[in-house]
Design a protein around this motif. Structure first.
Motif, PDB file in Angstrom:
ATOM      1  N   TYR A 317       0.845  -1.196   0.000  1.00 54.97           N
ATOM      2  CA  TYR A 317       0.000   0.000   0.000  1.00 54.97           C
ATOM      3  C   TYR A 317       0.874   1.237   0.000  1.00 54.97           C
ATOM      4  N   ALA A 318       0.379   2.277  -0.631  1.00 54.26           N
ATOM      5  CA  ALA A 318       1.170   3.484  -0.846  1.00 54.26           C
ATOM      6  C   ALA A 318       1.301   4.350   0.394  1.00 54.26           C
ATOM      7  N   ALA A 319       0.490   4.104   1.399  1.00 47.87           N
ATOM      8  CA  ALA A 319       0.517   4.898   2.630  1.00 47.87           C
ATOM      9  C   ALA A 319      -0.031   4.048   3.762  1.00 47.87           C
ATOM     10  N   PRO A 320       0.346   4.354   5.008  1.00 48.74           N
ATOM     11  CA  PRO A 320      -0.227   3.609   6.136  1.00 48.74           C
ATOM     12  C   PRO A 320      -1.748   3.745   6.157  1.00 48.74           C
ATOM     13  N   LEU A 341      -8.256  -3.967   7.487  1.00 49.15           N
ATOM     14  CA  LEU A 341      -7.044  -3.879   6.668  1.00 49.15           C
ATOM     15  C   LEU A 341      -6.101  -2.882   7.326  1.00 49.15           C
ATOM     16  N   THR A 342      -4.900  -3.346   7.651  1.00 49.13           N
ATOM     17  CA  THR A 342      -3.903  -2.496   8.297  1.00 49.13           C
ATOM     18  C   THR A 342      -2.597  -2.595   7.532  1.00 49.13           C
ATOM     19  N   ALA A 343      -2.043  -1.455   7.172  1.00 48.33           N
ATOM     20  CA  ALA A 343      -0.742  -1.411   6.497  1.00 48.33           C
ATOM     21  C   ALA A 343       0.131  -0.372   7.184  1.00 48.33           C
ATOM     22  N   GLY A 344       1.390  -0.718   7.381  1.00 48.36           N
ATOM     23  CA  GLY A 344       2.319   0.179   8.042  1.00 48.36           C
ATOM     24  C   GLY A 344       3.113   1.022   7.064  1.00 48.36           C
ATOM     25  N   PRO A 345       4.101   1.767   7.548  1.00 49.35           N
ATOM     26  CA  PRO A 345       4.906   2.635   6.679  1.00 49.35           C
ATOM     27  C   PRO A 345       5.656   1.885   5.587  1.00 49.35           C
ATOM     28  N   ASP A 346       5.951   0.586   5.806  1.00 49.71           N
ATOM     29  CA  ASP A 346       6.654  -0.188   4.776  1.00 49.71           C
ATOM     30  C   ASP A 346       5.707  -0.735   3.725  1.00 49.71           C
ATOM     31  N   GLY A 347       4.414  -0.463   3.840  1.00 48.61           N
ATOM     32  CA  GLY A 347       3.440  -0.906   2.861  1.00 48.61           C
ATOM     33  C   GLY A 347       2.906  -2.301   3.071  1.00 48.61           C
ATOM     34  N   ARG A 348       3.519  -3.073   3.960  1.00 49.30           N
ATOM     35  CA  ARG A 348       3.060  -4.440   4.204  1.00 49.30           C
ATOM     36  C   ARG A 348       1.776  -4.426   5.019  1.00 49.30           C
ATOM     37  N   ALA A 349       0.932  -5.434   4.743  1.00 50.13           N
ATOM     38  CA  ALA A 349      -0.425  -5.363   5.294  1.00 50.13           C
ATOM     39  C   ALA A 349      -0.861  -6.666   5.936  1.00 50.13           C
ATOM     40  N   THR A 350      -1.866  -6.533   6.786  1.00 51.45           N
ATOM     41  CA  THR A 350      -2.623  -7.671   7.285  1.00 51.45           C
ATOM     42  C   THR A 350      -4.097  -7.392   7.038  1.00 51.45           C
ATOM     43  N   CYS A 351      -4.867  -8.455   6.909  1.00 47.30           N
ATOM     44  CA  CYS A 351      -6.310  -8.309   6.720  1.00 47.30           C
ATOM     45  C   CYS A 351      -6.983  -9.423   7.503  1.00 47.30           C
ATOM     46  N   THR A 352      -7.762  -9.045   8.512  1.00 47.67           N
ATOM     47  CA  THR A 352      -8.350 -10.020   9.419  1.00 47.67           C
ATOM     48  C   THR A 352      -9.824  -9.711   9.646  1.00 47.67           C
ATOM     49  N   PRO A 353     -10.631 -10.736   9.948  1.00 51.24           N
ATOM     50  CA  PRO A 353     -12.044 -10.475  10.253  1.00 51.24           C
ATOM     51  C   PRO A 353     -12.180  -9.684  11.553  1.00 51.24           C
ATOM     52  N   THR A 354     -13.229  -8.899  11.636  1.00 50.57           N
ATOM     53  CA  THR A 354     -13.439  -8.065  12.816  1.00 50.57           C
ATOM     54  C   THR A 354     -14.929  -7.840  13.036  1.00 50.57           C
ATOM     55  N   THR A 355     -15.276  -7.508  14.261  1.00 49.73           N
ATOM     56  CA  THR A 355     -16.655  -7.107  14.570  1.00 49.73           C
ATOM     57  C   THR A 355     -16.752  -5.606  14.816  1.00 49.73           C
ATOM     58  N   ASP A 356     -15.638  -4.885  14.604  1.00 49.06           N
ATOM     59  CA  ASP A 356     -15.654  -3.439  14.796  1.00 49.06           C
ATOM     60  C   ASP A 356     -16.551  -2.759  13.768  1.00 49.06           C
ATOM     61  N   PRO A 357     -17.032  -1.566  14.061  1.00 51.73           N
ATOM     62  CA  PRO A 357     -17.866  -0.844  13.100  1.00 51.73           C
ATOM     63  C   PRO A 357     -17.114  -0.591  11.800  1.00 51.73           C
ATOM     64  N   PHE A 401      -4.607   2.696  -1.369  1.00 47.77           N
ATOM     65  CA  PHE A 401      -4.817   1.733  -2.449  1.00 47.77           C
ATOM     66  C   PHE A 401      -4.157   2.172  -3.755  1.00 47.77           C
ATOM     67  N   GLY A 402      -3.761   3.433  -3.882  1.00 54.55           N
ATOM     68  CA  GLY A 402      -3.089   3.886  -5.088  1.00 54.55           C
ATOM     69  C   GLY A 402      -1.687   3.309  -5.193  1.00 54.55           C
ATOM     70  N   TRP A 403      -0.990   3.655  -6.274  1.00 53.75           N
ATOM     71  CA  TRP A 403       0.374   3.170  -6.464  1.00 53.75           C
ATOM     72  C   TRP A 403       1.134   4.180  -7.296  1.00 53.75           C
ATOM     73  N   HIS A 404       2.493   4.141  -7.216  1.00 57.18           N
ATOM     74  CA  HIS A 404       3.290   5.180  -7.858  1.00 57.18           C
ATOM     75  C   HIS A 404       3.359   5.035  -9.377  1.00 57.18           C
ATOM     76  N   ARG A 405       3.085   3.850  -9.917  1.00 57.35           N
ATOM     77  CA  ARG A 405       2.968   3.655 -11.357  1.00 57.35           C
ATOM     78  C   ARG A 405       1.654   2.962 -11.654  1.00 57.35           C
ATOM     79  N   LEU A 406       1.028   3.368 -12.757  1.00 58.19           N
ATOM     80  CA  LEU A 406      -0.218   2.724 -13.161  1.00 58.19           C
ATOM     81  C   LEU A 406       0.078   1.359 -13.769  1.00 58.19           C
ATOM     82  N   PRO A 407      -0.871   0.439 -13.681  1.00 58.67           N
ATOM     83  CA  PRO A 407      -0.644  -0.887 -14.257  1.00 58.67           C
ATOM     84  C   PRO A 407      -0.523  -0.829 -15.770  1.00 58.67           C
TER      85      PRO A 407
END
Length: 413
Positions: A317-320, A341-357, A401-407
């Motif tokens: 991901y392009a930003a946290p 969906l959580t991504a840190g400054p290095d762009g790496r992410a986790t995606c887990t189920p949640t009951t949060d709003p 969700f953006g990126w520095h170069r388009l596909p």
């Protein structure tokens, strides 16, 4: 078998002649024995679905086992292809049966978190959760109306070398593999796929020459290549040939510029035609008359997410970002729910189920559209297909969700 009497089954190698005939009807293309053999060389029978009415093949869908470059990663992706229904069996729900079964099988196998395809008709595939994820640029360049980028510098040790593409697959592969990790939308190519891409059947040239190649050599080895063909033409004003560019690949700006200089200065030609350029193709910023590039947009890759948490965690991901997505997937119910969906400054992410709003709400189609970084979540929200439930979350997610170069969808499969 359903009430229609049509059976849907896994394919096998012996199906290919009948399937090839079916696809010839469906796509209005004559198929030579040579073309049938070339196409068949990459078909994976175990990944095909065949619909039969009695002993007659009336439907088909397939997938190739390949990888796709996505933002910051390379992921396994089912390359869906060769989808067709006999003209005698339209409007019977056969396509829906095949697409539903194929997607459920991809998801159940657990290897490929996304499926990708090129759509022959763009109204079909959104019904199955595919979103338009990457456009491409077509160019019809008026060669004499643009100043080409700089060629080889005087005294440079670098050189351009004409090649027969099939004879230098190893060199082309070396360049392609260096560039591929950074080019979203590119597919993996093993030796079998290189031979398919370079097959160059005379029946498919429409009067043009065979495929030609040029390699940009440096003292350290090849740094780029271009594949093209020409179609000779003369009119009352003299030479009026076309240069038809198939692919330009370079991992160095000087090599990229020199290859385009070569293509834009081929003798006796007046037009360069390109069908698979990136929307942010650098050539647009290297010529003095960008309007003379004759650029138009066309659709390219469509993406269907089959394993939501794995797919969203696989790309960068392009930003946290820390956002809860409420997603609806009527076909693959396991994707439906709330996901953090959580991504840190290095762009790496986790995606887990949640009951949060939830912060944002959408269907699986919108996530497929945004997956390659070209389609903005904010634009989808403006269209009313993404809903912002927590103020400010849309902007943060859209940036991430953006990126520095388009596909750059560069190859129809």
């Amino acid at each position: 078998m359903d009430d229609s009497g049509i059976t849907l089954r896994a394919g096998h190698a012996d199906d290919w002649p009948a399937v090839s005939d079916l696809l010839s009807f469906a796509f209005h293309e004559p198929v030579s024995a040579e073309a049938r053999d070339v196409e068949g060389s990459v078909v994976e029978p175990e990944r095909t679905l065949v619909a039969e009415d009695g002993a007659t093949v009336v439907g088909h869908a397939a997938a190739y086992t390949r990888e796709l470059t996505v933002p910051g990663a390379i992921v396994p992706a089912a390359h869906v292809t060769l989808v067709g229904v006999a003209p005698t069996h339209k409007r019977r729900g056969l396509l829906t049966r095949m697409m539903h079964r194929q997607l459920r099988e991809i998801a159940a196998a657990g290897r490929e978190p996304i499926a990708v395809l090129w759509a022959s008709e763009t109204k079909i595939y959104p019904r199955f959760g595919y979103g338009p994820a990457a456009q491409r640029l077509r160019m019809e360049i008026m060669m004499r109306e643009v100043r080409p980028p700089a060629g080889l510098a005087p005294g440079s040790a670098d050189r351009l070398r004409l090649v027969e593409p099939k004879d230098v697959i190893a060199e082309l592969t070396k360049v392609y593999e260096r560039v591929r990790p950074e080019r979203t939308g590119w597919s993996s190519r093993d030796d079998r796929w290189w031979r398919y891409v370079l097959a160059d059947l005379e029946s498919q040239r429409d009067g043009a020459t065979g495929l030609r190649g040029v390699v940009y050599d440096t003292p350290d080895g090849p740094a780029g290549y271009a594949l093209w063909r020409t179609k000779g033409e003369w009119d009352s004003r003299g030479p009026n040939s076309d240069v038809q560019v198939r692919e330009v690949v370079a991992d160095d700006p000087a090599a990229y510029a020199a290859l385009w200089h070569f293509l834009l200065t081929i003798d006796l030609a007046r037009t360069v035609k390109v069908h698979f350029a990136a929307v942010d193709e650098p050539l647009q910023y290297l010529v003095d008359e960008p309007r003379r590039l004759g650029s138009t947009l066309a659709d390219g890759l469509w993406v269907r997410i089959t394993d939501l948490p794995k797919a969203l965690a696989a790309r960068s991901y392009a930003a946290p970002v820390d956002v809860v997505l409420e997603v609806t997937d009527p076909l693959l119910e396991q994707n439906t729910g709330r996901w953090r969906l959580t991504a840190g400054p290095d762009g790496r992410a986790t995606c887990t189920p949640t009951t949060d709003p939830a912060d944002l709400a959408c269907t699986i189609l919108e996530l497929g559209s945004a997956y390659l970084g070209a389609t903005s979540l904010a634009a989808l929200a403006a269209a009313g297909t993404v809903r912002e439930l927590t103020p400010g979350s849309l902007r943060r997610a859209a940036v991430a969700f953006g990126w520095h170069r388009l596909p750059n969808p560069t190859e129809v499969f």
